[in-house]
Write a protein that holds these residues in place. Structure first.
Motif, PDB file in Angstrom:
ATOM      1  N   ILE A   1       0.861  -1.183   0.000  1.00  0.00           N
ATOM      2  CA  ILE A   1       0.000   0.000   0.000  1.00  0.00           C
ATOM      3  C   ILE A   1       0.894   1.229   0.000  1.00  0.00           C
ATOM      4  O   ILE A   1       1.710   1.406   0.896  1.00  0.00           O
ATOM      5  CB  ILE A   1      -0.923   0.022   1.238  1.00  0.00           C
ATOM      6  CG1 ILE A   1      -1.779  -1.248   1.288  1.00  0.00           C
ATOM      7  CG2 ILE A   1      -1.810   1.263   1.216  1.00  0.00           C
ATOM      8  CD1 ILE A   1      -2.542  -1.408   2.583  1.00  0.00           C
ATOM      9  N   ARG A   2       0.751   2.074  -1.020  1.00  0.00           N
ATOM     10  CA  ARG A   2       1.587   3.270  -1.156  1.00  0.00           C
ATOM     11  C   ARG A   2       0.813   4.500  -0.701  1.00  0.00           C
ATOM     12  O   ARG A   2      -0.289   4.766  -1.183  1.00  0.00           O
ATOM     13  CB  ARG A   2       2.062   3.441  -2.600  1.00  0.00           C
ATOM     14  CG  ARG A   2       2.907   2.290  -3.111  1.00  0.00           C
ATOM     15  CD  ARG A   2       3.423   2.575  -4.517  1.00  0.00           C
ATOM     16  NE  ARG A   2       4.386   3.660  -4.507  1.00  0.00           N
ATOM     17  CZ  ARG A   2       4.274   4.767  -5.253  1.00  0.00           C
ATOM     18  NH1 ARG A   2       3.206   4.946  -6.031  1.00  0.00           N
ATOM     19  NH2 ARG A   2       5.194   5.711  -5.208  1.00  0.00           N
TER      20      ARG A   2
ATOM     21  N   ASP B   1       6.000  13.947   1.350  1.00  0.00           N
ATOM     22  CA  ASP B   1       6.002  15.070   0.417  1.00  0.00           C
ATOM     23  C   ASP B   1       5.097  16.145   1.009  1.00  0.00           C
ATOM     24  O   ASP B   1       3.894  15.942   1.159  1.00  0.00           O
ATOM     25  CB  ASP B   1       5.473  14.624  -0.944  1.00  0.00           C
ATOM     26  CG  ASP B   1       5.531  15.732  -1.987  1.00  0.00           C
ATOM     27  OD1 ASP B   1       5.857  16.874  -1.618  1.00  0.00           O
ATOM     28  OD2 ASP B   1       5.232  15.454  -3.161  1.00  0.00           O
ATOM     29  N   ASN B   2       5.678  17.290   1.343  1.00  0.00           N
ATOM     30  CA  ASN B   2       4.899  18.353   1.962  1.00  0.00           C
ATOM     31  C   ASN B   2       4.132  19.197   0.950  1.00  0.00           C
ATOM     32  O   ASN B   2       3.459  20.154   1.317  1.00  0.00           O
ATOM     33  CB  ASN B   2       5.818  19.241   2.807  1.00  0.00           C
ATOM     34  CG  ASN B   2       6.365  18.490   4.012  1.00  0.00           C
ATOM     35  OD1 ASN B   2       5.629  17.845   4.745  1.00  0.00           O
ATOM     36  ND2 ASN B   2       7.676  18.551   4.204  1.00  0.00           N
ATOM     37  N   GLY B   3       4.230  18.838  -0.341  1.00  0.00           N
ATOM     38  CA  GLY B   3       3.440  19.503  -1.364  1.00  0.00           C
ATOM     39  C   GLY B   3       2.098  18.809  -1.526  1.00  0.00           C
ATOM     40  O   GLY B   3       1.761  17.866  -0.811  1.00  0.00           O
ATOM     41  N   LEU B   4       1.320  19.289  -2.488  1.00  0.00           N
ATOM     42  CA  LEU B   4      -0.001  18.725  -2.745  1.00  0.00           C
ATOM     43  C   LEU B   4       0.129  17.710  -3.882  1.00  0.00           C
ATOM     44  O   LEU B   4      -0.165  18.005  -5.042  1.00  0.00           O
ATOM     45  CB  LEU B   4      -1.000  19.830  -3.078  1.00  0.00           C
ATOM     46  CG  LEU B   4      -1.205  20.883  -1.988  1.00  0.00           C
ATOM     47  CD1 LEU B   4      -2.198  21.947  -2.442  1.00  0.00           C
ATOM     48  CD2 LEU B   4      -1.683  20.231  -0.689  1.00  0.00           C
ATOM     49  N   THR B   5       0.557  16.506  -3.564  1.00  0.00           N
ATOM     50  CA  THR B   5       0.797  15.467  -4.552  1.00  0.00           C
ATOM     51  C   THR B   5      -0.507  14.993  -5.184  1.00  0.00           C
ATOM     52  O   THR B   5      -1.519  14.823  -4.510  1.00  0.00           O
ATOM     53  CB  THR B   5       1.496  14.264  -3.879  1.00  0.00           C
ATOM     54  OG1 THR B   5       2.731  14.701  -3.319  1.00  0.00           O
ATOM     55  CG2 THR B   5       1.773  13.161  -4.884  1.00  0.00           C
TER      56      THR B   5
ATOM     57  N   ARG C   1       0.177   7.360  -8.871  1.00  0.00           N
ATOM     58  CA  ARG C   1      -0.144   5.959  -8.572  1.00  0.00           C
ATOM     59  C   ARG C   1      -0.013   5.609  -7.090  1.00  0.00           C
ATOM     60  O   ARG C   1       0.477   4.539  -6.731  1.00  0.00           O
ATOM     61  CB  ARG C   1       0.715   5.006  -9.422  1.00  0.00           C
ATOM     62  CG  ARG C   1       0.476   5.156 -10.920  1.00  0.00           C
ATOM     63  CD  ARG C   1       1.287   4.146 -11.714  1.00  0.00           C
ATOM     64  NE  ARG C   1       1.026   4.267 -13.127  1.00  0.00           N
ATOM     65  CZ  ARG C   1       0.009   3.685 -13.764  1.00  0.00           C
ATOM     66  NH1 ARG C   1      -0.847   2.948 -13.078  1.00  0.00           N
ATOM     67  NH2 ARG C   1      -0.152   3.839 -15.063  1.00  0.00           N
ATOM     68  N   PHE C   2      -0.448   6.512  -6.228  1.00  0.00           N
ATOM     69  CA  PHE C   2      -0.526   6.200  -4.809  1.00  0.00           C
ATOM     70  C   PHE C   2      -1.898   5.616  -4.512  1.00  0.00           C
ATOM     71  O   PHE C   2      -2.891   5.957  -5.159  1.00  0.00           O
ATOM     72  CB  PHE C   2      -0.312   7.450  -3.953  1.00  0.00           C
ATOM     73  CG  PHE C   2       1.116   7.927  -3.910  1.00  0.00           C
ATOM     74  CD1 PHE C   2       2.039   7.285  -3.099  1.00  0.00           C
ATOM     75  CD2 PHE C   2       1.538   8.994  -4.684  1.00  0.00           C
ATOM     76  CE1 PHE C   2       3.361   7.710  -3.061  1.00  0.00           C
ATOM     77  CE2 PHE C   2       2.845   9.427  -4.657  1.00  0.00           C
ATOM     78  CZ  PHE C   2       3.764   8.778  -3.843  1.00  0.00           C
ATOM     79  N   ASP C   3      -1.949   4.737  -3.540  1.00  0.00           N
ATOM     80  CA  ASP C   3      -3.231   4.169  -3.134  1.00  0.00           C
ATOM     81  C   ASP C   3      -4.055   5.190  -2.355  1.00  0.00           C
ATOM     82  O   ASP C   3      -5.284   5.181  -2.416  1.00  0.00           O
ATOM     83  CB  ASP C   3      -3.011   2.919  -2.273  1.00  0.00           C
ATOM     84  CG  ASP C   3      -2.376   1.793  -3.068  1.00  0.00           C
ATOM     85  OD1 ASP C   3      -3.042   1.264  -3.971  1.00  0.00           O
ATOM     86  OD2 ASP C   3      -1.208   1.454  -2.793  1.00  0.00           O
TER      87      ASP C   3
END
Length: 297
Positions: free
Chosen positions: A96-97, A130-134, A140-142
């Motif tokens: 799980i990412r 990641d402190n940005g708004l990914t 491809r994050f879960d």
């Protein structure tokens, strides 16, 4: 060995075990005539009779008994291994990412993941800080972790942390040279440690509210950082005033290493949420992780 021989040997073992074509056919889910035909074909291919048939029963011949002793344990081993695989499949597994800020990772995810990972050793969790708004879809994050007020409307969001507060703090050494502010407007007279957003590059405006009156202040100072922990470290070093999450500095406040000001101007707001696309069907492993994270939130 051909597939037909394998299937027919399994059927032979079932007939020998049940002592009846009728019962064996029912167990195998085939017709009695098809099973009888398969047994005759097996005997013809092997060139030896395996079963003695009477009007009332079926029993193995000497050759059939020998074959049972030889292949019976093999089929039992195969069945045992298949059962073991089924049990393994029933155990949640997979990777799980997650995309998360460092604050959420340190104060929410890691503490709650410790017992979860111990309970489910076949699940692997990857945290990308990641402190940005990914964009979790394109990357491809879960799922991702953000403050509730920043989650996009087309996402499913589940609260995983308590309400939060941002607080204004400074080291005692700093206040030896500057008076403590009583009102947010007075921050313009102070050396404030500013935070630059990693995503769009703008400086964070310090947000305050009291009795329904909201106020945003553009602060100024000699130091700008893009990481909350750096802001805290600089505050502890006496560089200036910091505007940081309360849970990250409450121990410093209790110990006297930091002094909190403007407390009545710092309301609470919704804490961290786990969010994921509403069109994605959660896996069993992800569903278990979601339940573990939202418990005691």
């Amino acid at each position: 060995m051909s597939r037909d021989n394998f299937n027919d040997l399994h059927a032979f073992l079932m007939v020998a075990q049940k002592g009846s074509f009728t019962r064996a056919a029912a167990e195998l889910g085939v017709s009695q005539s098809a099973l009888s035909h398969a047994m005759r074909g097996l005997e013809e291919r092997l060139g030896i009779r395996l079963l003695m048939r009477t009007t009332r029963s079926v029993s193995p011949t000497n050759a059939g008994e020998r074959l049972i002793r030889t292949i019976g344990p093999c089929f039992e081993d195969i069945q045992s291994e298949l059962t073991a695989l089924n049990e393994l499949r029933d155990k949640p597994a997979g990777t799980i990412r997650l995309s998360s800020s460092s604050h959420a990772a340190d104060y929410i995810l890691i503490p709650k993941l410790q017992p979860f990972l111990k309970e489910y050793p076949d699940i692997q969790v990857e945290i990308n800080v990641d402190n940005g708004l990914t964009d979790i879809v394109s990357e491809r994050f879960d799922a991702g972790v953000r403050l509730g007020e920043r989650v996009a409307k087309d996402m499913i969001a589940t609260r995983i942390g308590p309400n939060m507060r941002m607080v204004v703090v400074a080291a005692p050494d700093y206040f030896e040279h500057y008076s403590q502010p009583k009102d947010p407007h007075e921050l313009t007279e102070h050396n404030c440690i500013n935070f630059r957003f990693p995503t769009h590059g703008g400086l964070y405006m310090w947000e305050f509210e009291k009795k329904g009156h909201a106020m945003n202040v553009s602060t100024e100072g000699q130091l700008i950082v893009n990481n909350t922990q750096q802001q805290i470290n600089a505050t502890l070093a006496g560089v200036g005033l910091g505007f940081v999450p309360e849970d990250m500095v409450e121990e410093y406040i209790k110990s006297g290493q930091l002094i909190q000001v403007l407390d009545d101007w710092c309301p609470s707001f919704p804490g961290f949420h786990l969010y994921y696309p509403n069109r994605r069907q959660p896996s069993p492993a992800f569903s278990l992780l979601l339940e573990a994270l939202r418990s005691s939130s």
